[in-house]
Scaffold this active site. Structure first.
Site, PDB file in Angstrom:
ATOM      1  N   ASP A 126      62.831  -4.309   2.392  1.00  0.00           N
ATOM      2  CA  ASP A 126      63.418  -5.242   1.214  1.00  0.00           C
ATOM      3  C   ASP A 126      64.309  -5.637   1.408  1.00  0.00           C
ATOM      4  O   ASP A 126      65.579  -5.870   1.699  1.00  0.00           O
ATOM      5  CB  ASP A 126      63.505  -3.496  -0.411  1.00  0.00           C
ATOM      6  CG  ASP A 126      61.895  -3.566  -0.284  1.00  0.00           C
ATOM      7  OD1 ASP A 126      61.226  -4.484  -0.153  1.00  0.00           O
ATOM      8  OD2 ASP A 126      61.774  -2.190  -1.375  1.00  0.00           O
ATOM      9  N   ASP A 140      55.871  -8.113  -2.356  1.00  0.00           N
ATOM     10  CA  ASP A 140      55.514  -7.917  -3.830  1.00  0.00           C
ATOM     11  C   ASP A 140      55.874  -8.686  -4.733  1.00  0.00           C
ATOM     12  O   ASP A 140      55.091  -8.327  -5.584  1.00  0.00           O
ATOM     13  CB  ASP A 140      56.876  -7.419  -3.926  1.00  0.00           C
ATOM     14  CG  ASP A 140      57.151  -5.613  -3.343  1.00  0.00           C
ATOM     15  OD1 ASP A 140      56.033  -5.394  -1.956  1.00  0.00           O
ATOM     16  OD2 ASP A 140      58.344  -5.379  -3.036  1.00  0.00           O
TER      17      ASP A 140
END
EC number: 3.4.23.36
Length: 170
Positions: A126, A140
């Protein structure tokens, strides 16, 4: 322009959604690699407008749920979910309006990208952070935006007629 048969149109829409999903998958994986390389070579957050680039690794599913579980369980569960999304996408693409097919491509592309990323080292990379939401990645965003687009498209369109295709999985 040559008219296409319903079977050809079904095949084209299925392969079109798959191609779009794979393009989104590739885009996310490339950006994850670039973000990881750039943010490890010069550590520390970097401002990018409303977003901050900050490298983190998520061993769990969404919001680190299940982070204490062994990585193989998370990979297996997300693999099954991704396979179910792929099967649903393949089955419904021919009767789904264009906006919904784009949404399906986003959900499938994001799911595939995160599954591949997790399969490599047991975690998802991330790198996008806001002050009001946990750190996330482009995959995402593809999943969330794709799901929203799919819901909005489905809510606006009448239910499709059942497919008369005798072999819906081909």
């Amino acid at each position: 322009m040559t008219p296409t048969t319903p079977a050809v149109a079904s095949t084209l829409s299925r392969w079109g959604v798959l191609a779009a999903a794979l393009a989104l998958t590739a885009t996310d994986l490339v950006l994850k690699a670039v973000a990881e390389q750039q943010l490890t070579s010069a550590p520390g957050p970097r401002l990018l407008g409303l977003l901050e680039l900050r490298l983190t690794y998520n061993p769990g599913i969404a919001f680190s749920l299940g982070a204490a579980l062994p990585a193989w369980i998370i990979v297996a569960v997300t693999g099954l979910i991704t396979a179910a999304v792929a099967a649903y996408t393949w089955r419904t693409a021919p009767t789904t309006p264009l906006g919904g097919r784009l949404g399906l491509a986003g959900v499938l592309g994001g799911a595939l990208a995160n599954l591949i990323d997790r399969g490599l080292d047991g975690v998802v990379t991330d790198y996008l952070h806001t002050d009001w939401w946990p750190t996330f990645n482009l995959a995402d965003a593809f999943i969330v935006c794709g799901a929203v687009l799919l819901v909005l498209t489905t809510a606006r369109e009448p239910a499709p007629a059942p497919s008369k295709d005798p072999a819906p999985w081909t």
